[in-house]
Design an enzyme around this catalytic site. Structure first.
Site, short mmCIF file in Angstrom:
data_model
loop_
_atom_site.label_atom_id
_atom_site.label_comp_id
_atom_site.label_asym_id
_atom_site.label_seq_id
_atom_site.Cartn_x
_atom_site.Cartn_y
_atom_site.Cartn_z
N GLY A 141 0.83 -1.20 0.00
CA GLY A 141 0.00 0.00 0.00
C GLY A 141 0.86 1.24 0.00
O GLY A 141 2.06 1.19 0.26
N GLY A 183 0.71 5.69 0.95
CA GLY A 183 -0.03 6.78 1.55
C GLY A 183 0.87 7.98 1.74
O GLY A 183 2.02 7.99 1.30
N PHE A 223 2.45 9.09 4.22
CA PHE A 223 3.65 8.92 5.02
C PHE A 223 4.67 8.00 4.36
O PHE A 223 5.74 7.78 4.88
CB PHE A 223 3.30 8.36 6.41
CG PHE A 223 2.65 9.39 7.29
CD1 PHE A 223 3.36 10.50 7.71
CD2 PHE A 223 1.35 9.25 7.70
CE1 PHE A 223 2.77 11.45 8.52
CE2 PHE A 223 0.75 10.20 8.51
CZ PHE A 223 1.46 11.30 8.92
N GLY A 224 4.33 7.42 3.21
CA GLY A 224 5.26 6.53 2.53
C GLY A 224 4.56 5.28 2.04
O GLY A 224 3.34 5.20 1.97
N LYS A 260 7.52 -0.30 6.58
CA LYS A 260 7.02 1.04 6.27
C LYS A 260 8.22 1.91 5.91
O LYS A 260 9.12 2.11 6.72
CB LYS A 260 6.29 1.62 7.48
CG LYS A 260 5.76 3.02 7.26
CD LYS A 260 4.52 3.02 6.42
CE LYS A 260 3.97 4.42 6.25
NZ LYS A 260 2.70 4.44 5.53
N ASP A 268 -6.78 7.79 15.71
CA ASP A 268 -7.22 7.51 14.34
C ASP A 268 -7.75 6.08 14.23
O ASP A 268 -7.42 5.34 13.30
CB ASP A 268 -6.08 7.73 13.35
CG ASP A 268 -6.57 7.86 11.91
OD1 ASP A 268 -7.76 8.23 11.71
OD2 ASP A 268 -5.80 7.59 10.97
#
Length: 350
Positions: free
Chosen positions: A27, A29, A31-32, A48, A145
């Site tokens: 995936g 997003g 943030f990376g 990540k 979140d």
């Protein structure tokens, strides 16, 4: 736990992810990107790769890795370590084989196989993970979140809370804080947080309540429909409860399971999303309510963001100018569950 014990060599991560190949991408997003990898010991990992424009310094990054790596609970995704090398910042997590909760609960084919026993297990598991974050770990952490796409499911469909990119560390004696930078996902954020930037453990309780109602109905809070009409999930649930017809909220695909238990969970969900912060139960009390019928449930008051009957529109329609979550969303995770954002921030900027 020493910083050395948590540090991974960049080359070993590069090899594990096949040089961060597209085929290994889980995936992407704000943030990376997240990659699947396999270590030399045959252990699967999720990596990540943080974007290079983060405002966080290297020392703060290392300190937070040490803190979050100490968090160990069966309902939290575990952080194995990090790599800080060649201008790269990598976070190494356990790999969780199933998709995130939103890939199950909001998709008709998969949802049909998600019986009440499994849904109840997921609700309780998320609750236990939050109790650990709020009360039982050596830190007090507010997630900020919590949503369906941030709940990962393991091989047995046990839930694991992920994505601590928006989280805040609290002192043990600290109960609330405020920020001028409101970040999160609309529809899950508590009203006091959206309107005033105030957040506390009760902000997470509110998000949990929204999740409970989504799991039971099989529909998103932001696009809940009843008999073909767009409704406000929280308002519809509260009105149904008041009128003694809470069964209207239950996913038609839920053909088995104790109706009494499902109704009790709807009641608990409504207690969590009340407008008044003081009226919302703590997560420890929520777990008692979920697991013991001997705990009496108080009467819930009107939920926050209950606006359809006031002609304002649904919560997802409101525009308050807050900064939206730039991490991975459910749609970003089409290839996987492992959409991990960075670890908790100690400041209001990143």
């Amino acid at each position: 736990m020493s910083i050395e014990a948590l540090q991974f060599d960049f080359d070993s991560i590069r090899v594990a992810t096949n040089n961060f190949s597209e085929a290994n991408t889980l995936g992407r997003g704000g943030f990376g990107a997240v990659y699947k990898g396999r270590l030399w010991n045959e252990e699967d990992i999720a990596v990540k790769r943080l974007s290079k424009d983060s405002a966080q310094g290297d020392i703060e990054f290392k300190n937070e890795v040490i803190l979050v790596a100490k968090l160990q609970h069966r309902n939290l995704v575990r952080l194995f370590g990090f790599c800080l090398e060649r201008n790269e910042r990598l976070l190494v997590y356990e790999f969780v084989p199933n998709a995130s909760l939103d890939h199950f609960i909001f998709e008709p084919v998969k949802r049909a196989d998600l019986g009440w026993e499994t849904r109840y297990k997921i609700i309780v598991g998320i609750g236990r993970g939050l109790v650990y974050l709020h009360e039982d770990s050596r830190l007090r952490i507010i997630h900020r979140d919590l949503k369906a796409s941030n709940i990962l499911l393991d091989a047995e469909l046990n839930p694991k809370i992920a994505d601590f990119g928006m989280a805040r560390l609290f002192n043990i004696d600290q109960t609330q804080a405020e920020t001028s930078r409101v970040v999160g996902t609309y529809g899950y954020m508590a009203p006091e947080y959206v309107m005033r930037g105030h957040f506390s453990v009760k902000s997470d309780v509110y998000s949990f309540g929204v999740l409970v109602l989504e799991i039971i109905s099989g529909q998103k809070n932001s696009s809940f429909r009843h008999e073909g009409k767009l409704e406000d999930l929280l308002g519809f649930g509260w009105n149904s409860w008041k009128e003694g017809i809470s069964s209207n909220l239950i996913d038609p695909m839920l053909r088995t399971g104790s109706r009494l238990e499902i109704m009790r969970c709807i009641h608990i969900g409504l207690l969590c999303v009340q407008q008044s912060i003081a009226d919302r139960p703590t997560m420890a009390l929520v777990i008692q309510m979920l697991t013991s019928n001997s705990v009496d449930l108080p009467v819930p008051s009107q939920p926050a963001f209950f606006m359809y009957n006031h002609g304002i529109g649904s919560s997802s329609d409101m525009s308050l100018g807050f900064e939206s979550n730039s991490g991975l969303t459910g749609s970003d995770q089409s290839k996987s569950n492992s959409a991990h954002k960075p670890i908790p921030e100690n400041s209001t900027t990143r």
